[in-house]
Design a protein around this motif. Structure first.
Motif, PDB file in Angstrom:
ATOM      1  N   LEU A 225       0.833  -1.205   0.000  1.00 27.41           N
ATOM      2  CA  LEU A 225       0.000   0.000   0.000  1.00 27.41           C
ATOM      3  C   LEU A 225       0.867   1.254   0.000  1.00 27.41           C
ATOM      4  N   CYS A 226       1.923   1.246   0.800  1.00 28.94           N
ATOM      5  CA  CYS A 226       2.839   2.389   0.840  1.00 28.94           C
ATOM      6  C   CYS A 226       3.486   2.614  -0.529  1.00 28.94           C
ATOM      7  N   ASP A 227       3.897   1.540  -1.165  1.00 31.74           N
ATOM      8  CA  ASP A 227       4.499   1.660  -2.500  1.00 31.74           C
ATOM      9  C   ASP A 227       3.533   2.324  -3.470  1.00 31.74           C
ATOM     10  N   GLU A 228       2.274   1.922  -3.400  1.00 32.72           N
ATOM     11  CA  GLU A 228       1.273   2.463  -4.318  1.00 32.72           C
ATOM     12  C   GLU A 228       0.977   3.925  -4.040  1.00 32.72           C
ATOM     13  N   LEU A 229       1.002   4.315  -2.768  1.00 33.44           N
ATOM     14  CA  LEU A 229       0.660   5.684  -2.382  1.00 33.44           C
ATOM     15  C   LEU A 229       1.872   6.609  -2.310  1.00 33.44           C
ATOM     16  N   GLY A 230       3.054   6.077  -2.493  1.00 34.27           N
ATOM     17  CA  GLY A 230       4.253   6.916  -2.404  1.00 34.27           C
ATOM     18  C   GLY A 230       4.586   7.314  -0.987  1.00 34.27           C
ATOM     19  N   ILE A 231       4.276   6.456  -0.020  1.00 32.05           N
ATOM     20  CA  ILE A 231       4.541   6.708   1.392  1.00 32.05           C
ATOM     21  C   ILE A 231       5.726   5.862   1.841  1.00 32.05           C
ATOM     22  N   ILE A 232       6.569   6.419   2.683  1.00 35.45           N
ATOM     23  CA  ILE A 232       7.742   5.707   3.192  1.00 35.45           C
ATOM     24  C   ILE A 232       7.359   4.942   4.462  1.00 35.45           C
ATOM     25  N   PRO A 233       7.547   3.612   4.494  1.00 35.76           N
ATOM     26  CA  PRO A 233       7.267   2.858   5.721  1.00 35.76           C
ATOM     27  C   PRO A 233       8.516   2.694   6.583  1.00 35.76           C
ATOM     28  N   ILE A 234       8.318   2.779   7.885  1.00 38.59           N
ATOM     29  CA  ILE A 234       9.387   2.515   8.851  1.00 38.59           C
ATOM     30  C   ILE A 234       8.880   1.450   9.817  1.00 38.59           C
ATOM     31  N   ALA A 235       9.675   0.415  10.036  1.00 39.56           N
ATOM     32  CA  ALA A 235       9.331  -0.607  11.027  1.00 39.56           C
ATOM     33  C   ALA A 235       9.990  -0.221  12.345  1.00 39.56           C
ATOM     34  N   GLU A 236       9.198  -0.125  13.408  1.00 36.85           N
ATOM     35  CA  GLU A 236       9.738   0.267  14.715  1.00 36.85           C
ATOM     36  C   GLU A 236       9.592  -0.864  15.718  1.00 36.85           C
ATOM     37  N   GLY A 237      10.427  -0.817  16.732  1.00 38.98           N
ATOM     38  CA  GLY A 237      10.339  -1.802  17.809  1.00 38.98           C
ATOM     39  C   GLY A 237      11.024  -3.120  17.510  1.00 38.98           C
ATOM     40  N   ILE A 238      12.033  -3.115  16.640  1.00 40.35           N
ATOM     41  CA  ILE A 238      12.732  -4.361  16.280  1.00 40.35           C
ATOM     42  C   ILE A 238      13.692  -4.742  17.403  1.00 40.35           C
ATOM     43  N   GLU A 239      13.574  -5.981  17.878  1.00 39.76           N
ATOM     44  CA  GLU A 239      14.398  -6.416  19.000  1.00 39.76           C
ATOM     45  C   GLU A 239      15.236  -7.649  18.720  1.00 39.76           C
ATOM     46  N   THR A 240      14.949  -8.394  17.647  1.00 37.42           N
ATOM     47  CA  THR A 240      15.708  -9.616  17.381  1.00 37.42           C
ATOM     48  C   THR A 240      16.180  -9.644  15.938  1.00 37.42           C
ATOM     49  N   SER A 241      17.249 -10.419  15.699  1.00 34.27           N
ATOM     50  CA  SER A 241      17.758 -10.561  14.340  1.00 34.27           C
ATOM     51  C   SER A 241      16.751 -11.294  13.459  1.00 34.27           C
ATOM     52  N   GLY A 242      15.935 -12.172  14.052  1.00 36.14           N
ATOM     53  CA  GLY A 242      14.894 -12.855  13.286  1.00 36.14           C
ATOM     54  C   GLY A 242      13.849 -11.888  12.752  1.00 36.14           C
ATOM     55  N   GLU A 243      13.448 -10.933  13.597  1.00 35.90           N
ATOM     56  CA  GLU A 243      12.497  -9.908  13.143  1.00 35.90           C
ATOM     57  C   GLU A 243      13.097  -9.075  12.025  1.00 35.90           C
ATOM     58  N   LEU A 244      14.360  -8.686  12.190  1.00 39.03           N
ATOM     59  CA  LEU A 244      15.011  -7.874  11.161  1.00 39.03           C
ATOM     60  C   LEU A 244      15.118  -8.640   9.845  1.00 39.03           C
ATOM     61  N   ALA A 245      15.457  -9.919   9.898  1.00 39.76           N
ATOM     62  CA  ALA A 245      15.566 -10.726   8.686  1.00 39.76           C
ATOM     63  C   ALA A 245      14.218 -10.844   7.985  1.00 39.76           C
ATOM     64  N   ALA A 246      13.146 -11.032   8.753  1.00 37.32           N
ATOM     65  CA  ALA A 246      11.818 -11.140   8.161  1.00 37.32           C
ATOM     66  C   ALA A 246      11.412  -9.839   7.484  1.00 37.32           C
ATOM     67  N   LEU A 247      11.717  -8.717   8.113  1.00 34.00           N
ATOM     68  CA  LEU A 247      11.383  -7.413   7.533  1.00 34.00           C
ATOM     69  C   LEU A 247      12.200  -7.147   6.274  1.00 34.00           C
ATOM     70  N   ARG A 248      13.461  -7.532   6.313  1.00 33.78           N
ATOM     71  CA  ARG A 248      14.306  -7.375   5.137  1.00 33.78           C
ATOM     72  C   ARG A 248      13.731  -8.164   3.963  1.00 33.78           C
TER      73      ARG A 248
END
Length: 281
Positions: A225-248
């Protein structure tokens, strides 16, 4: 598994000051439009937490977070803000964040300063921004690097007013953001009404995302949705390398959280310096 080398971040932060004195109790709100010019009956300072582009491994922004002069968390400070202080407190926080950033940021570097604001503390956008702009001019901080983010804990009663704030800020060249997107009232209806530049995906959707197909599907839909609307998404509250890998893997590029760096009072923390491991795609 590989490690992100913190050296480039450490070098960028090396020139920053280790400490800046907290704001004095006698800080007077200088924006005459705020009316009272009353003193705040407590001291406070700011902590800074980086938002990092994990594709380029560069800091994209630092968020300024209010803290007590003794290191107390934001909640302890906000609990002391009564209704008649809200205008003065909002103004003082903005000014202090800009003044501190002026001393800590590298001149000429394209790194944003993200400041939280209270929509109900802004009665007229162009009047209530004067003190912030004055502070930026005093310390030589480029106003084009200012980002303002807001969240709503209660249903927004005056969406047109907030839309006027966003339009006025955009006209000034600021970036605008909805914080805690996907939690409470910060949802699709607010996104449709306000069309900000940035949304910060709430940590409730990020926590444990590597083990939740449902959360991955929801965040993937938000990113699309962000891509379609030209909005920049930020993921907040990342605490583990597993979460970061999934977001990547989902295509998220801008990330914030304790895995990257905890907020540091009166200094710019080095991203990934304390992380045990970080997963590359």
């Amino acid at each position: 598994m590989t490690f992100i080398d913190p050296a480039p971040f450490r070098a960028a932060a090396r020139a920053t000051a280790d400490a800046i004195a907290p704001v004095e109790t006698a800080t007077r709100v200088t924006c005459g439009a705020c009316g009272t010019g009353s003193m705040l009956p407590f001291d406070f300072t700011m902590a800074f937490q980086p938002i990092v582009n994990i594709a380029t491994e560069r800091v994209w922004a630092y968020e300024a977070l209010v803290r007590g002069a003794d290191g107390a968390g934001a909640g302890a400070i906000l609990d002391r803000v009564s209704g008649d202080m809200i205008y003065g407190f909002d103004q003082a926080c903005r000014v202090r964040a800009v003044e501190m950033a002026g001393a800590l940021f590298t001149p000429g570097e394209d790194v944003k300063l993200s400041i939280n604001f209270m929509p109900n503390a802004v009665y007229e956008p162009n009047a209530c921004i004067r003190a912030t702009l004055g502070a930026a001019a005093r310390v030589g901080f480029d106003k084009r690097n200012l980002m303002f983010e807001f969240t709503e804990n209660e249903r927004m009663r005056d969406v047109p007013h907030v839309r006027r704030i966003i339009e006025a800020y955009r006209a000034q060249g600021f970036v605008t953001a909805i914080d805690d997107f996907g939690a409470g009232y910060a949802g699709l209806g607010l996104l449709a009404e306000l069309n900000p530049d940035v949304i910060k995906i709430d940590m409730a959707l990020i926590r444990g995302i590597d083990g939740s197909a449902v959360k991955r599907s929801i965040v993937a839909a938000v990113i699309a949705l962000c891509d379609e609307l030209g909005i920049i998404p930020i993921a907040e509250g990342i605490e583990t390398s597993g979460e970061l890998a999934a977001l990547r893997a989902l295509g998220v590029r801008l990330c914030q959280g304790y895995l990257i760096a905890r907020p540091a009072i009166a200094r710019l923390p080095v991203p990934f310096a304390d992380a045990a491991e970080v997963v590359h795609a």
